[in-house]
Design an enzyme around this catalytic site. Structure first.
Site, mmCIF file in Angstrom:
data_model
loop_
_atom_site.group_PDB
_atom_site.id
_atom_site.type_symbol
_atom_site.label_atom_id
_atom_site.label_comp_id
_atom_site.label_asym_id
_atom_site.label_seq_id
_atom_site.Cartn_x
_atom_site.Cartn_y
_atom_site.Cartn_z
ATOM 1 N N SER A 112 0.803 -1.218 0.000
ATOM 2 C CA SER A 112 0.000 0.000 0.000
ATOM 3 C C SER A 112 0.841 1.274 0.000
ATOM 4 O O SER A 112 1.621 1.504 -0.898
ATOM 5 C CB SER A 112 -0.956 -0.044 1.192
ATOM 6 N N HIS A 113 0.714 2.056 1.070
ATOM 7 C CA HIS A 113 1.365 3.364 1.138
ATOM 8 C C HIS A 113 2.770 3.274 1.713
ATOM 9 O O HIS A 113 3.432 4.291 1.872
ATOM 10 C CB HIS A 113 0.513 4.279 2.009
ATOM 11 N N ASP A 276 -2.207 6.526 -3.410
ATOM 12 C CA ASP A 276 -1.061 5.883 -2.765
ATOM 13 C C ASP A 276 -0.464 4.779 -3.637
ATOM 14 O O ASP A 276 -0.843 4.608 -4.797
ATOM 15 C CB ASP A 276 -1.470 5.329 -1.397
ATOM 16 N N ASP A 278 -0.810 1.563 -4.034
ATOM 17 C CA ASP A 278 -1.660 0.605 -4.754
ATOM 18 C C ASP A 278 -2.986 1.202 -5.215
ATOM 19 O O ASP A 278 -3.864 0.468 -5.685
ATOM 20 C CB ASP A 278 -1.914 -0.632 -3.886
ATOM 21 N N ASP A 280 -5.572 2.744 -3.663
ATOM 22 C CA ASP A 280 -6.864 2.711 -2.980
ATOM 23 C C ASP A 280 -7.115 3.941 -2.100
ATOM 24 O O ASP A 280 -8.222 4.155 -1.651
ATOM 25 C CB ASP A 280 -7.061 1.399 -2.186
ATOM 26 N N ARG A 281 -6.076 4.730 -1.844
ATOM 27 C CA ARG A 281 -6.288 5.927 -1.015
ATOM 28 C C ARG A 281 -6.440 7.178 -1.872
ATOM 29 O O ARG A 281 -6.046 7.186 -3.044
ATOM 30 C CB ARG A 281 -5.106 6.141 -0.084
ATOM 31 N N LYS A 375 -11.348 0.191 -0.985
ATOM 32 C CA LYS A 375 -11.438 1.630 -1.150
ATOM 33 C C LYS A 375 -10.811 1.975 -2.497
ATOM 34 O O LYS A 375 -10.070 1.185 -3.069
ATOM 35 C CB LYS A 375 -10.754 2.342 0.002
HETATM 36 C C1 G1P Z 1 -4.020 1.828 8.206
HETATM 37 C C2 G1P Z 1 -5.187 2.786 8.337
HETATM 38 C C3 G1P Z 1 -6.470 2.057 8.059
HETATM 39 C C4 G1P Z 1 -6.400 1.404 6.678
HETATM 40 C C5 G1P Z 1 -5.170 0.517 6.599
HETATM 41 C C6 G1P Z 1 -4.980 -0.049 5.198
HETATM 42 O O1 G1P Z 1 -4.153 0.790 9.146
HETATM 43 O O2 G1P Z 1 -5.220 3.380 9.604
HETATM 44 O O3 G1P Z 1 -7.530 2.963 8.123
HETATM 45 O O4 G1P Z 1 -7.533 0.619 6.440
HETATM 46 O O5 G1P Z 1 -4.004 1.271 6.923
HETATM 47 O O6 G1P Z 1 -4.829 0.939 4.246
HETATM 48 P P1 G1P Z 1 -3.386 0.790 10.558
HETATM 49 O O7 G1P Z 1 -1.924 0.942 10.243
HETATM 50 O O8 G1P Z 1 -3.886 1.979 11.312
HETATM 51 O O9 G1P Z 1 -3.754 -0.526 11.177
HETATM 52 ZN ZN ZN Z 2 -3.281 1.463 -0.268
#
Ligand code: G1P
Ligand code: ZN
Length: 542
Positions: A112-113, A276, A278, A280-281, A375
């Site tokens: 992801s990010h 981000d 991948d 989804d954000r 998302k």
């Molecule tokens: C974080 C975000 C959460 C999101 C997840 C995946 O998780 O807070 O809202 O769904 O990344 O993108 P966390 O690191 O807080 O468990």
């Molecule tokens: Zn992501």
């Protein structure tokens, strides 16, 4: 030829908020990825001859793990694998492809990010046939299997060409290399009034999209520049790179600072957005106007009916618990239910499948709807653009009108990253231990009304998820929430979520930091953050 390779379990393969995420070096240990993929397959039933979707965000190791997954899928009896060309599939596009192809499930390769590259992060997530992340009972089964695994199956074969579109065979399995963008772009075109957005752009409306050298580049170029006619410099950092250009592909005010500065400049475009690693954000910034993700969810829900895909109205709104209550006020006005779930997109899947909600969102820049089961960053941008095209107002004007109607939920999240895990656990432990003493007590935030550890009973299957975050609610409706991240790969991350509601006749124009200052002090007083972590200030404020 199918090989059965003996292996021993790794004890650190428990999937977190979003699948298994580790440093690349961890994934590079012999058998590490193979063990996890075999554990996924071993936890599934009835996939023989069925279709698997496979792709990722293009980060370092993406192509290698795709080759492994293809050979293992063939050895384990899948009938067909759909692979995004070049190994690319954004998370929402993968979700759509799973749904539209009737696939059994999908393997999504992403962290992801989190940053990418040889010293950074990688991840594997399994999504089920509804296109959404595997529910907890599946991830629990996968985890149990990783602790018992003794061998995995893999085809002894040459690497597959994943760059040329078309169909080929790997053992008895068919491989289709598909265009990662077209089907997704068509879905977007079916939901939104592209004609109206095109007309807005033709009238001089300008936008800037930062793909952060991650997966959304090709999607954004096709949709914003090719299909909607935005100028050719609209999409920045448009080429997905294995190390994201050494940037952190997290669309927040820290990591998307370049976009933020552009949007605050005197000659700023009308609308700015980023996504981000991948895809989804989403980050939304109007000209001189940052929109918090919690506010964005509320505005999108309040205006979605202006767009073709949501013209019939919403069935409900769902938000994660730490997300602000701005959407609650919209739901109330619309007379539709509001669901408060634990953090993580997987909890929304059941509600979406049951037709109980249409739009979902999280404070962490995630917004989406029932069009997929993840998302979706570009979807959120398009919904905003369609609303702007329908209302012909700027983002700042829309925000101002929204707050005058509903009041304003001032909001911020403070992250304390890379804390020693035992210290973070001790902080949460101490906080939990004093929950019962807090109600009635006063501190810098005011008088505490209630304090608890959030538990969620899923209304679709009655399953209970406990310990989902400590909430301290104040008498004036303000709140402070504490939880530990489930996605970090280094030590522990403490997230502190701070929210204060000001009614529509109150001061709606404060700087968020000023409005929240007393609650920030209260968070420190109640949890002794600096005492436990040694940190005087959060590393990231979003
Ligand atoms: C974080 C975000 C959460 C999101 C997840 C995946 O998780 O807070 O809202 O769904 O990344 O993108 P966390 O690191 O807080 O468990
Ligand atoms: Zn992501």
């Amino acid at each position: 030829m199918i090989k059965t390779v003996p292996t021993v379990p790794f004890d650190d393969q428990k999937p977190g908020t979003s699948g298994l995420r580790k440093k690349v070096r961890v994934f590079q240990q012999p058998h590490y990825a193979e063990n996890f993929i075999q554990s996924v397959f071993d936890s599934l039933e009835g996939y023989a001859g069925k279709t698997l979707v496979l792709g990722g965000d293009g980060r370092f190791l993406n192509r290698d793990v795709i080759q492994i997954a293809l050979k293992m899928a063939a050895a384990n009896g899948f009938g067909r694998v759909l692979v995004g060309q070049g190994g690319i599939l954004s998370t929402p596009a993968a979700s759509h492809l799973i749904r539209s192809s009737g696939a059994f499930g999908g393997l999504l390769l992403s962290a992801s990010h989190n940053p990418g590259g040889p010293d950074e992060d990688f991840g594997i997530k399994y999504n089920v046939s509804n296109g959404g992340p595997a529910p907890e009972k599946v991830t629990d089964a996968i985890h149990a299997r990783t602790l018992a695994i003794a061998s995995y199956k893999i085809l002894d074969a040459e690497d597959v060409d994943i760059d040329t579109p078309g169909t080929s065979q790997l053992g008895d399995m068919t491989i289709e290399i598909v265009d990662p963008v077209a089907g997704y772009a068509d879905l977007m075109e079916s939901l939104f009034d592209f004609g109206a957005i095109r007309a807005l752009i033709a009238d001089g409306f300008t936008l800037s999209f930062d793909a952060m050298s991650a997966v959304t580049g090709p999607y954004a170029v096709e949709i914003f520049e090719n299909r909607l006619g935005a100028s050719k410099d609209t999409v920045r950092n448009a080429i997905p790179l294995p190390d994201f250009g050494r940037h952190h592909p997290d669309p927040n005010l820290v990591h998307a600072k370049e976009l933020y500065d552009r949007m605050m400049a005197p000659d700023a475009p009308d609308f700015g957005a980023a996504s981000d690693g991948d895809g989804d954000r989403n980050l939304i910034i109007g000209r001189h106007c940052y929109v918090t993700p919690s506010d964005s969810l509320a505005v999108l829900a309040a205006n979605a009916h202006l767009t073709p895909g949501y013209a019939l109205g919403l069935k409900g709104i769902a938000r994660s618990m730490p997300t602000s209550g701005a959407a609650d006020r919209v739901a109330e006005k619309l007379g539709i239910p509001l669901y408060e779930t634990p953090t993580g997109w997987k909890f929304f899947g059941n509600l979406l499948d049951a037709g109980m909600t249409t739009i979902c969102g999280e404070e962490s820049a995630g917004t989406g709807s029932d069009h997929v089961r993840e998302k979706d960053g570009i979807w959120a941008v398009l919904l905003w653009l369609n609303i702007l095209a329908a209302r012909r107002q700027g983002v700042a004007q829309i925000m101002a009108e929204h707050w005058t109607t509903y009041g304003r939920n001032y909001y911020a999240r403070h992250d304390y990253e890379a804390i020693a895990k035992d210290k973070a656990d001790a902080l949460m432990e101490a906080l939990r231990a004093k929950l019962s003493t807090l109600p009635g007590a006063s501190n810098s935030g005011g008088t505490v009304k209630s304090a608890d550890d959030f538990a969620y009973a899923d209304p679709t299957d009655q399953s209970i998820s406990r310990n989902q975050g400590v909430r301290i609610l104040f008498e004036d409706g303000s709140r402070v929430v504490f939880r530990l991240s489930g996605t970090g790969t280094e030590g522990a991350t403490l997230r502190v979520y701070i929210e204060r509601y000001v009614a529509s006749d109150g001061d709606l124009g404060m700087a968020a930091a000023d409005a929240l200052a007393p609650l920030v002090r209260a968070a420190q007083e109640v949890a002794d953050i600096s005492g436990f972590t040694g940190m005087e200030k959060p590393g990231v404020i979003t």
